[in-house]
Design an enzyme around this catalytic site. Structure first.
Site, PDB file in Angstrom:
ATOM      1  N   ASP A  36     -15.614  34.375   3.232  1.00  0.00           N
ATOM      2  CA  ASP A  36     -15.389  34.772   1.843  1.00  0.00           C
ATOM      3  C   ASP A  36     -16.678  34.861   1.046  1.00  0.00           C
ATOM      4  O   ASP A  36     -17.725  34.424   1.486  1.00  0.00           O
ATOM      5  CB  ASP A  36     -14.522  33.711   1.156  1.00  0.00           C
ATOM      6  CG  ASP A  36     -13.057  33.966   1.418  1.00  0.00           C
ATOM      7  OD1 ASP A  36     -12.737  35.025   1.958  1.00  0.00           O
ATOM      8  OD2 ASP A  36     -12.248  33.081   1.076  1.00  0.00           O
ATOM      9  N   LYS A  58     -14.198  38.426  -1.995  1.00  0.00           N
ATOM     10  CA  LYS A  58     -13.862  39.090  -3.249  1.00  0.00           C
ATOM     11  C   LYS A  58     -14.785  38.522  -4.308  1.00  0.00           C
ATOM     12  O   LYS A  58     -15.043  37.332  -4.367  1.00  0.00           O
ATOM     13  CB  LYS A  58     -12.413  38.843  -3.642  1.00  0.00           C
ATOM     14  CG  LYS A  58     -11.757  37.770  -2.816  1.00  0.00           C
ATOM     15  CD  LYS A  58     -10.276  37.677  -3.009  1.00  0.00           C
ATOM     16  CE  LYS A  58      -9.677  36.876  -1.871  1.00  0.00           C
ATOM     17  NZ  LYS A  58      -8.354  36.433  -1.999  1.00  0.00           N
ATOM     18  N   MET A 172     -11.054  28.897 -11.694  1.00  0.00           N
ATOM     19  CA  MET A 172     -10.981  30.312 -12.080  1.00  0.00           C
ATOM     20  C   MET A 172     -10.652  30.497 -13.550  1.00  0.00           C
ATOM     21  O   MET A 172      -9.983  31.453 -13.927  1.00  0.00           O
ATOM     22  CB  MET A 172      -9.899  31.031 -11.238  1.00  0.00           C
ATOM     23  CG  MET A 172     -10.165  30.908  -9.760  1.00  0.00           C
ATOM     24  SD  MET A 172      -8.788  31.458  -8.741  1.00  0.00           S
ATOM     25  CE  MET A 172      -7.686  30.052  -8.800  1.00  0.00           C
TER      26      MET A 172
HETATM   27  N1  SAH Z   1     -10.522  26.583  -2.213  1.00  0.00           N
HETATM   28  C1  SAH Z   1     -11.546  26.467  -3.222  1.00  0.00           C
HETATM   29  C2  SAH Z   1     -11.167  27.162  -4.507  1.00  0.00           C
HETATM   30  C3  SAH Z   1     -11.043  28.654  -4.387  1.00  0.00           C
HETATM   31  S1  SAH Z   1     -10.612  29.431  -5.886  1.00  0.00           S
HETATM   32  C4  SAH Z   1     -11.863  24.992  -3.437  1.00  0.00           C
HETATM   33  O1  SAH Z   1     -11.161  24.124  -2.942  1.00  0.00           O
HETATM   34  O2  SAH Z   1     -12.870  24.697  -4.092  1.00  0.00           O
HETATM   35  C5  SAH Z   1     -12.176  29.926  -6.480  1.00  0.00           C
HETATM   36  C6  SAH Z   1     -12.549  29.133  -7.699  1.00  0.00           C
HETATM   37  O3  SAH Z   1     -13.067  27.879  -7.297  1.00  0.00           O
HETATM   38  C7  SAH Z   1     -13.628  29.732  -8.546  1.00  0.00           C
HETATM   39  O4  SAH Z   1     -13.141  30.708  -9.424  1.00  0.00           O
HETATM   40  C8  SAH Z   1     -14.129  28.530  -9.283  1.00  0.00           C
HETATM   41  O5  SAH Z   1     -13.255  28.185 -10.320  1.00  0.00           O
HETATM   42  C9  SAH Z   1     -14.015  27.457  -8.223  1.00  0.00           C
HETATM   43  N2  SAH Z   1     -15.281  27.208  -7.510  1.00  0.00           N
HETATM   44  C10 SAH Z   1     -15.498  27.281  -6.198  1.00  0.00           C
HETATM   45  N3  SAH Z   1     -16.762  26.936  -5.892  1.00  0.00           N
HETATM   46  C11 SAH Z   1     -17.358  26.646  -7.062  1.00  0.00           C
HETATM   47  C12 SAH Z   1     -18.663  26.219  -7.431  1.00  0.00           C
HETATM   48  N4  SAH Z   1     -19.623  26.030  -6.513  1.00  0.00           N
HETATM   49  N5  SAH Z   1     -18.923  25.996  -8.729  1.00  0.00           N
HETATM   50  C13 SAH Z   1     -17.979  26.182  -9.674  1.00  0.00           C
HETATM   51  N6  SAH Z   1     -16.746  26.600  -9.373  1.00  0.00           N
HETATM   52  C14 SAH Z   1     -16.430  26.821  -8.093  1.00  0.00           C
END
Ligand code: SAH
Length: 506
Positions: A36, A58, A172
């Site tokens: 991803d 995406k 998000m």
């Molecule tokens: N499965 C992932 C989340 C995926 S949804 C998890 O457990 O972390 C994607 C969202 O995750 C982004 O829009 C943001 O809100 C958050 N996110 C993921 N990595 C991030 C990072 N390094 N810093 C800030 N937000 C992050």
């Protein structure tokens, strides 16, 4: 029949150190990696060189492949191969990992889930915000800030969240931040509740904006903060003032160009990263196969006819052994052939193959090897030297003067890289790089060979130049560049300390 397995692996939030051991192990054995946008691309280096890498990320709303397309791909590849499906954070936390697992289950393809460090906990942690704290809160909720767009009613029970949960973590949520804050206040949360929005948490790009439900929208707008970000709401946000460890590292926010000669260990990069720097690694030389394998292959086939096999570098050993295997042979061919190695690393590379090295010269120089060889006698002996295409001739010439028979064969060549040069120059010119490091004279010379000298000199204006010692600095001087940072002891650790001092937060 299904031969493959799909591993849904959480890659963590960005910091490569936050991947699980199981995840790394599976990547190392992967045949296909489907990844991803959010997963740190550095992880791809763990996968075998020949593994197929497929990007399905995406960014914002732009999909390279629809979720249905990703599902189909997983099923297709999963039937035949060991597939690692690498997802940001934890695959089962707002990652659609559940849907992917269901599709695999329905298609009869075995799968395994490897949880990851979710952004929900890691990102606040790196912003100095503990999600729970005895004095502030006893409950935590993870909430999506981006619900289904099909117009159905919100699944979020705002009144319960607002009033009933201590710490709220929104994924998000940047685009809907205004709505989120309004909903929380409308349903009873105090407008002065602290809020933090953290972008690209756990990476050198991390950026945090804090405020309250009342003013955070305005503050985020002013800061120009964009996704991806995690939003934390609750009293625990105030602890950041005391606990903001990551963004306070001495080199946080600094970008450092780390030039390297050959395939050096990344000690410098790792130490700088530990201090919070964002590092761009820039090899000033690459090791490639020789223009033709033929001379080496011929020598390999006849290796038993030599008295001495002399290696002058680790790469020489590496390529020699590769061709030995390629010819269907192995080190047993070396029985009766004596081995000499220049440099301790070269000798180690041979020893790792179970080979005892007969001569390792005291000094890292061809002249020193000659001394050692004179003691055993070289006249009429046959020598094979597999080495770089272009190298100094002193060793073979001196051996020949002493009536030895010498075959020098190219085992590899060192080339100047060209891939990253333009991008590096642009970053320098745009003022995006704060410091450039040089750890040897040859990295300096090679670096300047890659660019037009006027252009690079002017691009380096305003960039701190760090050299490991006076010899390196002298070479920089010859190229018209003044050294700003130099340690008094010439070690990597001392160099990093000097860089921290220079940037003032050592
Ligand atoms: N499965 C992932 C989340 C995926 S949804 C998890 O457990 O972390 C994607 C969202 O995750 C982004 O829009 C943001 O809100 C958050 N996110 C993921 N990595 C991030 C990072 N390094 N810093 C800030 N937000 C992050």
């Amino acid at each position: 029949m299904v031969k493959g397995t799909v591993y849904l692996v959480g890659a963590g939030p960005g910091d490569p150190g936050l991947m699980t051991l199981r995840g790394k192990e599976l990547l190392e054995a992967a045949e296909v990696v489907i990844y991803d946008y959010l997963a740190n691309p550095e992880f791809l280096d763990f996968a075998p060189r020949e593994a197929e890498r497929i990007y399905v990320g995406k960014k914002g709303g732009e999909h390279t492949l629809s979720q249905e397309g990703i599902n189909e791909l997983l099923v297709k590849k999963g039937r035949e191969h060991r597939v690692v499906r690498l997802k940001g954070g934890d695959p089962f936390v707002f990652g659609r990992g559940g849907e992917e697992a269901q599709v695999l289950k329905a298609a009869g393809i075995p799968f395994e889930v490897v949880p990851g460090v979710t952004a929900a906990t890691a990102v606040p942690a790196y912003a100095g915000i503990p999600l729970s704290h005895r004095e502030h809160t006893a409950s935590i909720a993870f909430v999506t800030g981006h619900e289904r767009e099909d117009g159905r009613e919100s699944k979020i029970a705002w009144e319960k969240l607002a009033a009933g949960v201590g710490t709220l973590v929104f994924f998000m949520g940047v685009r809907n931040l205004e709505e989120i804050c309004a909903n929380l206040v409308a349903h009873g949360r105090a407008p002065d509740t602290p809020v933090a929005v953290v972008r690209w948490g756990t990476t050198p790009e991390q950026q945090t904006v804090t405020g309250t439900l009342k003013d955070i929208v305005e503050r985020v707008r002013k800061a120009g903060l964009k996704p991806p970000a995690i939003t934390v709401v609750g009293g625990v946000v105030n602890l950041r003032e005391e606990l903001n460890w990551f963004e306070n590292r001495p080199l946080f926010g600094r970008t450092i160009l780390v030039t390297r000669a050959r395939e050096q260990a990344s000690e410098l990069k790792n130490t700088l990263a530990q201090k919070g720097a964002r590092c761009i690694e820039f090899p000033t030389i690459t090791i490639e196969p020789p223009p033709s394998w033929e001379p080496l292959d011929r020598a390999v086939a006849a290796v038993g006819s030599y008295d001495w096999l002399v290696f002058t570098s680790v790469n020489g050993v590496r390529f020699f052994v590769e061709r030995l295997f390629h010819a269907g042979l192995d080190v047993r061919e070396l029985k009766g052939v004596r081995l000499a190695a220049i440099g301790a690393k070269t000798a180690e590379a041979l020893e790792r193959l179970g080979l005892r090295v007969d001569i390792v010269p005291r000094e890292y120089r061809a002249e020193s090897l000659l001394e050692g060889l004179s003691e055993v006698g070289v006249a009429n002996r046959r020598f094979l030297i597999p080495r770089a295409l272009i190298a100094r001739d002193i060793l073979p010439e001196t051996l020949r003067e002493r009536n030895a028979h010498v075959d020098v064969v190219p085992a590899y060549q060192t080339l100047l890289p060209s891939e990253k040069n333009d991008a590096i120059l642009e970053s320098l010119q745009a003022g995006k790089v704060h410091c450039v490091t040089f750890t040897s004279s040859s990295t300096v010379s090679n670096f300047f060979r890659l660019f037009d000298s006027e252009t690079i000199r002017s691009a380096l204006r305003g960039v701190a130049v760090a050299c490991i010692g006076p010899v390196t600095a002298e070479t920089a001087e010859k190229h018209g560049v003044k050294t700003d940072i130099m340690p008094t002891r010439y070690t990597i650790a001392a160099l990093v300390d000097a860089i921290c001092d220079h940037f003032g937060r050592g």
